[in-house]
Design a protein around this motif. Structure first.
Motif, short mmCIF file in Angstrom:
data_model
loop_
_atom_site.label_atom_id
_atom_site.label_comp_id
_atom_site.label_asym_id
_atom_site.label_seq_id
_atom_site.Cartn_x
_atom_site.Cartn_y
_atom_site.Cartn_z
N GLY A 59 0.85 -1.25 0.06
CA GLY A 59 0.03 0.01 0.08
C GLY A 59 0.94 1.28 0.07
N ILE A 60 1.83 1.20 0.91
CA ILE A 60 2.86 2.29 0.62
C ILE A 60 3.30 2.65 -0.58
CG2 ILE A 60 5.05 3.35 1.67
CD1 ILE A 60 4.49 1.57 4.29
N GLY A 61 3.90 1.62 -1.43
CA GLY A 61 4.15 2.04 -2.74
C GLY A 61 3.50 2.25 -4.01
N ILE A 62 1.85 2.22 -3.54
CA ILE A 62 1.12 2.26 -4.74
C ILE A 62 1.01 3.83 -5.11
CG2 ILE A 62 -1.52 2.46 -5.10
CD1 ILE A 62 -1.82 -0.22 -3.79
N GLY A 63 1.06 4.68 -4.12
CA GLY A 63 1.04 6.21 -4.74
C GLY A 63 2.31 6.55 -5.60
N PRO A 64 3.60 6.33 -5.28
CA PRO A 64 4.57 6.68 -5.88
C PRO A 64 4.48 6.17 -7.46
CG PRO A 64 5.37 5.42 -4.23
CD PRO A 64 4.02 5.80 -3.77
N PHE A 65 4.03 4.54 -7.28
CA PHE A 65 4.04 3.88 -8.80
C PHE A 65 3.16 4.45 -9.70
CE2 PHE A 65 6.93 0.56 -6.68
CZ PHE A 65 7.67 0.41 -7.71
N ARG A 98 9.05 7.57 7.64
CA ARG A 98 7.68 7.90 7.65
C ARG A 98 7.44 9.32 7.21
NH1 ARG A 98 4.66 7.55 12.39
NH2 ARG A 98 2.89 6.60 11.56
N PRO A 99 7.87 10.26 8.13
CA PRO A 99 7.65 11.83 7.45
C PRO A 99 7.97 12.06 6.31
CG PRO A 99 8.93 11.61 9.66
CD PRO A 99 8.93 10.32 9.00
N VAL A 100 8.95 11.35 5.70
CA VAL A 100 9.27 11.85 4.16
C VAL A 100 8.32 11.32 3.39
CG1 VAL A 100 11.01 11.56 2.33
CG2 VAL A 100 11.64 11.93 4.82
N VAL A 101 7.87 9.90 3.46
CA VAL A 101 6.70 9.39 2.56
C VAL A 101 5.38 10.00 2.77
CG1 VAL A 101 5.56 7.16 2.12
CG2 VAL A 101 8.21 7.24 2.72
N MET A 122 7.95 10.27 -1.93
CA MET A 122 7.40 8.87 -1.43
C MET A 122 8.28 7.67 -1.76
SD MET A 122 3.32 9.37 -2.66
CE MET A 122 3.70 9.91 -4.09
N PHE A 123 8.93 7.81 -3.13
CA PHE A 123 9.76 6.92 -3.70
C PHE A 123 11.02 6.75 -3.01
CE2 PHE A 123 12.88 5.02 -6.91
CZ PHE A 123 12.17 3.82 -7.23
N ALA A 124 11.84 7.67 -2.60
CA ALA A 124 13.05 7.68 -2.20
C ALA A 124 13.32 6.72 -1.00
CB ALA A 124 13.68 8.97 -1.93
N PRO A 125 12.68 6.76 0.09
CA PRO A 125 12.87 6.02 1.17
C PRO A 125 12.35 4.44 1.24
CG PRO A 125 11.50 7.95 1.88
CD PRO A 125 11.61 7.81 0.40
N LEU A 126 11.78 3.97 0.14
CA LEU A 126 11.09 2.72 -0.15
C LEU A 126 12.13 1.58 -0.04
CD1 LEU A 126 8.26 2.68 -3.06
CD2 LEU A 126 8.19 2.42 -0.41
#
Length: 447
Positions: free
Chosen positions: A248-254, A306-309, A349-353
């Motif tokens: 779910g966290i990765g859906i936004g950046p993709f 968390r804060p960055v994403v 969103m993508f950088a800390p993944l």
């Protein structure tokens, strides 16, 4: 549970691993994103000709989605062996598969030459690409994560994550050159050149990857007394909460990547921009990411993942309508402004993944778990978004469905990142269970 601190490499070895992962990932993404760009430009004419251009576009983006469907499969397959026998060997194998598939796409016959066999072969090679990149990201990420000092894990992952915009720049730059050809030449032979050129990149990438050492965290775990699960996939799905949150966290950046890159060419040309301006806009996107990704990655080492994403996800929720309002003006400078603004939110969103997802899983299942979370997010956010957008816009271009897609996927990322504990600096060697205790209890979600 291990009490020893996470082992990491000496600085020289870490630099070699980071550069190898950066260049290898750039080559992989060059191949994968090249297909996305060519889908928007020529594949609907070369492999899916028909009387209705919109249906041809939907079919072409359907093959794009097929590659994304294959990515989780690659994550499971290569994740299994990466967790069982090592990270490095899987990296070499995935790069070879990707390069071979890309080269073969460049020599495929067209629909006009062999009929339905042409699109079938195209889909098959796209699936091979998807399987390869599904295993590549996890291996490259873990090699960096497991070699790095915990205090700078985000920074070094940011170096590796820059491979994505570099690969995009390479593919977009080559496409920008061949796009200058007359339409007849581009469709007949020009589109093949970028795919054929990938064989040279493959040779360079393999040379670099063969020379790096295995992950010290994996070596320590393999030498330990605690046995690894026989099937890492089953160990993860028995406790699926962490996997679902990672996805779910990765859906936004993709989703945002898909909307700003591959689908933006189709949309921009449909509302009146010339093809050259749309392709040049992608160069702005990739150039912005080259700066933003390392900055946000390093920031995640200081303030947390968390804060960055969360900041990037909230940003796209707020900016979704203004971005498309700027695109709809028909002004090329405003188009570029919109793409840069969207890319900044996407990069946050993508950088800390890479660091975040690696820190959410134990060593014995980390390759499988991080790969599955990332690749299922790529499938849902990146693979289906252009296909859904094409279907929604079959009767003509409109920004409203695109705004809804961007906003909705950004909200998914917001909700999921709020359910995850901070993982910054976590000792990878202490995560003995199948998944890290990353899920916040319900009463703590808003603290």
């Amino acid at each position: 549970m291990s009490s020893a601190p996470t082992p990491h490499s000496d600085p020289a070895q870490l630099r070699r691993v980071a550069i190898s992962s950066l260049l290898g990932t750039a080559i992989e993404y060059y191949d994968f994103l090249l297909y996305s760009t060519m889908t928007a430009l020529v594949f609907n004419k070369v492999f899916f000709p028909g009387s209705n251009p919109a249906l041809g576009t939907i079919a072409a983006f359907g093959t794009l989605a097929a590659g994304y469907v294959a990515r989780p499969i690659g994550g499971v397959i290569f994740g299994h062996f990466g967790d069982r026998i090592g990270r490095k060997s899987m990296l070499v194998l995935t790069m070879g598969l990707m390069g071979a598939a890309s080269f073969l796409i460049g020599v495929l016959p067209t629909y006009q030459a062999v009929g339905v066999i042409a699109p079938l072969l195209l889909v098959l090679l796209r699936v091979v690409q998807g399987v390869a990149i599904g295993g590549e990201w996890g291996g490259a990420t873990l090699m960096v994560t497991e070699h790095a000092d915990p205090a700078r894990r985000g920074f070094w992952n940011g170096i590796m994550q820059m491979g994505s915009p570099i690969g995009s720049l390479l593919s977009t730059g080559v496409v920008a050159v061949v796009a200058q050809l007359p339409d007849e030449d581009l469709i007949s032979w020009g589109w093949r050149i970028p795919f054929l050129a990938s064989i040279a990149l493959l040779a360079a990438g393999l040379y670099l990857r063969i020379g790096v050492s295995e992950s010290p965290v994996f070596r320590e775990a393999a030498a330990g007394a605690e046995p690894a699960p026989t099937v890492p996939f089953l160990a993860i799905v028995r406790r699926p909460a962490t996997l679902l949150l990672a996805c779910g966290i990765g859906i936004g950046p993709f989703a945002l990547t898909a909307l700003l890159s591959s689908y933006m060419i189709s949309y921009a040309t449909a509302i009146g921009y010339d093809r050259s301006s749309a392709v040049t806009g992608l160069l702005f996107v990739s150039s912005t990411a080259l700066v933003a990704i390392p900055l946000f990655s390093a920031l995640s080492d200081r303030v947390g993942r968390r804060p960055v994403v969360l900041g990037g996800a909230v940003g796209i929720v707020v900016l979704a309508w203004p971005i498309y309002a700027l695109v709809d003006t028909g002004s090329v400078p405003l188009l570029f402004t919109a793409l840069v603004a969207g890319q900044i939110a996407q990069s946050a969103m993508f950088a800390p993944l890479g660091a975040l997802l690696s820190e959410m899983f134990g060593t014995a299942v980390r390759y499988t778990g991080a790969s599955m979370g990332y690749q299922f997010a790529a499938l849902l956010g990146g693979g289906f978004t252009p296909l859904i957008a094409s279907a929604l816009l079959v009767d003509g271009p409109s920004s409203a469905p695109l705004i809804g897609l961007a906003l909705g996927c950004g909200l998914v990322t917001v909700l999921c990142i709020l359910r995850v504990r901070e993982t910054k600096g976590q000792d990878l060697g202490r995560i003995a269970a199948a998944t890290a205790p990353t899920v916040l209890p319900a009463e703590s979600q808003n603290r």
